[in-house]
Design a protein around this motif. Structure first.
Motif, PDB file in Angstrom:
ATOM      1  N   ALA A  19       0.814  -1.212   0.000  1.00  0.00           N
ATOM      2  CA  ALA A  19       0.000   0.000   0.000  1.00  0.00           C
ATOM      3  C   ALA A  19       0.849   1.264   0.000  1.00  0.00           C
ATOM      4  O   ALA A  19       0.306   2.372   0.029  1.00  0.00           O
ATOM      5  N   GLY A  20       2.177   1.105  -0.031  1.00  0.00           N
ATOM      6  CA  GLY A  20       3.055   2.265  -0.045  1.00  0.00           C
ATOM      7  C   GLY A  20       3.324   2.867   1.315  1.00  0.00           C
ATOM      8  O   GLY A  20       3.734   4.032   1.405  1.00  0.00           O
ATOM      9  N   VAL A  21       3.123   2.099   2.388  1.00  0.00           N
ATOM     10  CA  VAL A  21       3.379   2.577   3.740  1.00  0.00           C
ATOM     11  C   VAL A  21       4.777   2.145   4.165  1.00  0.00           C
ATOM     12  O   VAL A  21       5.144   0.963   4.056  1.00  0.00           O
ATOM     13  N   LEU A  22       5.562   3.097   4.663  1.00  0.00           N
ATOM     14  CA  LEU A  22       6.926   2.808   5.092  1.00  0.00           C
ATOM     15  C   LEU A  22       6.921   2.158   6.471  1.00  0.00           C
ATOM     16  O   LEU A  22       6.329   2.676   7.420  1.00  0.00           O
ATOM     17  N   HIS A  23       7.612   1.027   6.566  1.00  0.00           N
ATOM     18  CA  HIS A  23       7.831   0.349   7.836  1.00  0.00           C
ATOM     19  C   HIS A  23       9.313   0.448   8.206  1.00  0.00           C
ATOM     20  O   HIS A  23      10.176   0.640   7.343  1.00  0.00           O
ATOM     21  N   PHE A  24       9.599   0.273   9.483  1.00  0.00           N
ATOM     22  CA  PHE A  24      10.974   0.363   9.966  1.00  0.00           C
ATOM     23  C   PHE A  24      11.051  -0.368  11.302  1.00  0.00           C
ATOM     24  O   PHE A  24      10.030  -0.808  11.856  1.00  0.00           O
ATOM     25  N   VAL A  25      12.259  -0.502  11.823  1.00  0.00           N
ATOM     26  CA  VAL A  25      12.453  -1.075  13.155  1.00  0.00           C
ATOM     27  C   VAL A  25      13.282  -0.109  13.988  1.00  0.00           C
ATOM     28  O   VAL A  25      13.916   0.801  13.457  1.00  0.00           O
ATOM     29  N   GLU A  26      13.249  -0.323  15.303  1.00  0.00           N
ATOM     30  CA  GLU A  26      14.121   0.418  16.217  1.00  0.00           C
ATOM     31  C   GLU A  26      14.915  -0.602  17.032  1.00  0.00           C
ATOM     32  O   GLU A  26      14.345  -1.347  17.833  1.00  0.00           O
ATOM     33  N   LEU A  27      16.232  -0.635  16.815  1.00  0.00           N
ATOM     34  CA  LEU A  27      17.054  -1.603  17.533  1.00  0.00           C
ATOM     35  C   LEU A  27      16.961  -1.406  19.033  1.00  0.00           C
ATOM     36  O   LEU A  27      16.748  -2.351  19.791  1.00  0.00           O
ATOM     37  N   ALA A  28      17.165  -0.159  19.474  1.00  0.00           N
ATOM     38  CA  ALA A  28      17.145   0.121  20.910  1.00  0.00           C
ATOM     39  C   ALA A  28      15.737   0.321  21.437  1.00  0.00           C
ATOM     40  O   ALA A  28      15.512   0.264  22.646  1.00  0.00           O
ATOM     41  N   GLY A  29      14.781   0.550  20.557  1.00  0.00           N
ATOM     42  CA  GLY A  29      13.391   0.721  20.978  1.00  0.00           C
ATOM     43  C   GLY A  29      12.634  -0.579  21.078  1.00  0.00           C
ATOM     44  O   GLY A  29      11.521  -0.612  21.627  1.00  0.00           O
ATOM     45  N   GLY A  30      13.199  -1.662  20.513  1.00  0.00           N
ATOM     46  CA  GLY A  30      12.554  -2.961  20.610  1.00  0.00           C
ATOM     47  C   GLY A  30      11.181  -3.012  19.980  1.00  0.00           C
ATOM     48  O   GLY A  30      10.253  -3.596  20.539  1.00  0.00           O
ATOM     49  N   CYS A  31      11.053  -2.404  18.795  1.00  0.00           N
ATOM     50  CA  CYS A  31       9.737  -2.422  18.165  1.00  0.00           C
ATOM     51  C   CYS A  31       9.857  -2.352  16.648  1.00  0.00           C
ATOM     52  O   CYS A  31      10.883  -1.957  16.093  1.00  0.00           O
ATOM     53  N   VAL A  32       8.775  -2.768  15.998  1.00  0.00           N
ATOM     54  CA  VAL A  32       8.566  -2.584  14.561  1.00  0.00           C
ATOM     55  C   VAL A  32       7.508  -1.500  14.431  1.00  0.00           C
ATOM     56  O   VAL A  32       6.486  -1.526  15.138  1.00  0.00           O
ATOM     57  N   GLY A  33       7.751  -0.533  13.554  1.00  0.00           N
ATOM     58  CA  GLY A  33       6.809   0.565  13.408  1.00  0.00           C
ATOM     59  C   GLY A  33       6.515   0.873  11.955  1.00  0.00           C
ATOM     60  O   GLY A  33       7.106   0.298  11.037  1.00  0.00           O
ATOM     61  N   LYS A  40       5.049   8.106  14.006  1.00  0.00           N
ATOM     62  CA  LYS A  40       5.359   6.698  14.245  1.00  0.00           C
ATOM     63  C   LYS A  40       4.164   5.984  14.853  1.00  0.00           C
ATOM     64  O   LYS A  40       3.556   6.471  15.806  1.00  0.00           O
ATOM     65  N   VAL A  41       3.829   4.835  14.281  1.00  0.00           N
ATOM     66  CA  VAL A  41       2.810   3.957  14.838  1.00  0.00           C
ATOM     67  C   VAL A  41       3.469   2.605  15.097  1.00  0.00           C
ATOM     68  O   VAL A  41       4.048   2.001  14.188  1.00  0.00           O
ATOM     69  N   VAL A  42       3.412   2.123  16.317  1.00  0.00           N
ATOM     70  CA  VAL A  42       4.030   0.846  16.667  1.00  0.00           C
ATOM     71  C   VAL A  42       3.171  -0.300  16.131  1.00  0.00           C
ATOM     72  O   VAL A  42       1.969  -0.366  16.400  1.00  0.00           O
ATOM     73  N   VAL A  43       3.807  -1.181  15.378  1.00  0.00           N
ATOM     74  CA  VAL A  43       3.132  -2.355  14.813  1.00  0.00           C
ATOM     75  C   VAL A  43       3.293  -3.557  15.732  1.00  0.00           C
ATOM     76  O   VAL A  43       2.362  -4.355  15.902  1.00  0.00           O
ATOM     77  N   ALA A  44       4.501  -3.709  16.313  1.00  0.00           N
ATOM     78  CA  ALA A  44       4.757  -4.849  17.194  1.00  0.00           C
ATOM     79  C   ALA A  44       5.883  -4.504  18.150  1.00  0.00           C
ATOM     80  O   ALA A  44       6.869  -3.864  17.752  1.00  0.00           O
ATOM     81  N   GLU A  45       5.734  -4.914  19.409  1.00  0.00           N
ATOM     82  CA  GLU A  45       6.822  -4.837  20.384  1.00  0.00           C
ATOM     83  C   GLU A  45       7.652  -6.106  20.246  1.00  0.00           C
ATOM     84  O   GLU A  45       7.102  -7.214  20.206  1.00  0.00           O
ATOM     85  N   VAL A  46       8.972  -5.936  20.180  1.00  0.00           N
ATOM     86  CA  VAL A  46       9.841  -7.072  19.873  1.00  0.00           C
ATOM     87  C   VAL A  46      11.007  -7.133  20.865  1.00  0.00           C
ATOM     88  O   VAL A  46      11.909  -6.295  20.800  1.00  0.00           O
ATOM     89  N   PRO A  47      11.014  -8.092  21.788  1.00  0.00           N
ATOM     90  CA  PRO A  47      12.180  -8.257  22.658  1.00  0.00           C
ATOM     91  C   PRO A  47      13.431  -8.562  21.842  1.00  0.00           C
ATOM     92  O   PRO A  47      13.355  -9.113  20.749  1.00  0.00           O
ATOM     93  N   GLY A  48      14.572  -8.209  22.399  1.00  0.00           N
ATOM     94  CA  GLY A  48      15.820  -8.400  21.671  1.00  0.00           C
ATOM     95  C   GLY A  48      16.173  -7.130  20.943  1.00  0.00           C
ATOM     96  O   GLY A  48      16.252  -6.064  21.539  1.00  0.00           O
ATOM     97  N   SER A  49      16.356  -7.234  19.630  1.00  0.00           N
ATOM     98  CA  SER A  49      16.703  -6.042  18.850  1.00  0.00           C
ATOM     99  C   SER A  49      16.422  -6.301  17.378  1.00  0.00           C
ATOM    100  O   SER A  49      17.231  -6.897  16.678  1.00  0.00           O
ATOM    101  N   PRO A  50      15.238  -5.856  16.876  1.00  0.00           N
ATOM    102  CA  PRO A  50      14.946  -6.046  15.455  1.00  0.00           C
ATOM    103  C   PRO A  50      15.899  -5.237  14.599  1.00  0.00           C
ATOM    104  O   PRO A  50      16.263  -4.123  14.950  1.00  0.00           O
ATOM    105  N   ASN A  51      16.310  -5.822  13.472  1.00  0.00           N
ATOM    106  CA  ASN A  51      17.315  -5.201  12.606  1.00  0.00           C
ATOM    107  C   ASN A  51      16.768  -5.133  11.177  1.00  0.00           C
ATOM    108  O   ASN A  51      15.641  -4.721  10.972  1.00  0.00           O
ATOM    109  N   GLY A  52      17.534  -5.547  10.169  1.00  0.00           N
ATOM    110  CA  GLY A  52      17.079  -5.435   8.801  1.00  0.00           C
ATOM    111  C   GLY A  52      15.730  -6.106   8.572  1.00  0.00           C
ATOM    112  O   GLY A  52      15.421  -7.133   9.175  1.00  0.00           O
ATOM    113  N   ALA A  53      14.900  -5.505   7.689  1.00  0.00           N
ATOM    114  CA  ALA A  53      13.540  -5.988   7.472  1.00  0.00           C
ATOM    115  C   ALA A  53      13.196  -5.979   5.988  1.00  0.00           C
ATOM    116  O   ALA A  53      13.793  -5.239   5.200  1.00  0.00           O
TER     117      ALA A  53
END
Length: 297
Positions: A19-33, A40-53
């Motif tokens: 749909a043309g919506v940009l997604h990203f992750v935050e390594l230190a924020g522990g989330c996918v947005g 910023k809208v949080v899509v998922a809280e992720v323990p650890g550290s999400p990286n490349g997507a």
């Protein structure tokens, strides 16, 4: 250039859904947005550290989880992520839940700290799996001092197999447009390696495609439609543009020393989206040519 969204804790992994919506992750924020109306809208809280997507051919969002590793910078309050969590490949499901898709290789060896991933035209998943070095007194982990890392592949059975080893912090990777070839960045050496793809999970030997220098620190990669590669130089504050022949064509200085990843999107696919980890933001640059479409999308 303009700032799309800010206030992020070590952003990475920019990618667009259908749909043309940009997604990203935050390594230190522990989330996918995702970015909605500049927020910023949080899509998922992720323990650890999400990286490349990346999104797969079915429109599902996948990401690497490096187990809680990141370097200290301004967006993290100069607090490093010291790891300790498991290395994972994860996926966002339609109901909003998160699945740990890959936790180990086919031989039962746990993943180290998966960093970036890419899907090929057949839906095969390629991902880098570096090993972080021992921390220095500042909390940083010099990539050149890292133990050898590897490149892995997973087919439709979602079983990962190592396909290249002995790499000096393998980081960003990208499929060459119109060719059966894969480019992998070695952050520890400043080299870009090229592999011919011989078949599902099968690669030809690595050849050094480009030498950016050991102060370049190649991170995320993306191609333009004409086959030029844009490289985010984390730690160097530079975007590098490499021609189809592997020769460096341009160095573009950025405001942020920790530019971590890049992707194309927007009208005509002519905007370059850059995650800036130290400043904690995503910046948009108008580009003179469109970006390459990702395989299968």
């Amino acid at each position: 250039m303009s700032v799309l969204v800010e206030g992020l804790a070590y952003p990475e992994g920019p990618c667009f859904d259908d749909a043309g919506v940009l997604h990203f992750v935050e390594l230190a924020g522990g989330c996918v947005g995702k970015v909605v109306n500049g927020e910023k809208v949080v899509v998922a809280e992720v323990p650890g550290s999400p990286n490349g997507a990346a999104f797969d051919h079915r429109g599902r969002l996948w990401w690497c989880n490096n187990g809680g590793n990141w370097g200290p910078n301004a967006s993290t309050g100069h607090r490093p992520g010291l790891g300790g969590g498991p290395g994972l490949i994860q996926r966002l499901e339609a109901d909003g839940s998160v699945t740990d898709v890959i936790t180990a290789t086919s031989g039962g060896q746990p993943l180290n700290s998966p960093n970036d991933l890419a899907f090929d035209a057949e839906g095969g998943l390629w991902f880098t799996d570096p090993v972080w070095a021992r921390r220095d007194p500042t909390g940083s982990a010099p990539a050149a001092a890292s133990p050898p890392g590897r490149l892995c592949y997973a087919g439709p059975d979602e079983v990962a197999v190592p396909v290249a080893t002995g790499l000096s912090f393998p980081n960003g990777l990208a499929l060459v447009p119109g060719e059966r070839a894969l480019i992998v960045g070695e952050t520890g050496t400043g080299r870009l390696l090229r592999h011919e793809i011989l078949g599902p999970g099968r690669l030809g030997p690595a050849e050094v495609w480009s030498e950016l220098g050991d102060e370049s620190f190649p991170d995320g990669l993306c191609f333009t439609a004409s086959g030029r590669l844009v490289v985010a130089g984390t730690g160097s504050g530079t975007l590098f543009v490499v021609g189809p022949d592997g020769r460096l064509q341009e160095r573009r200085p950025m405001d942020d020393i920790d530019v971590t990843n890049v992707c194309f999107g927007g009208p005509g696919h002519r905007s370059l989206y850059v995650t800036q980890a130290a400043l904690g933001r995503i910046e948009v640059l108008e580009w003179p040519e469109p970006g390459a479409r990702l395989p299968g999308r």
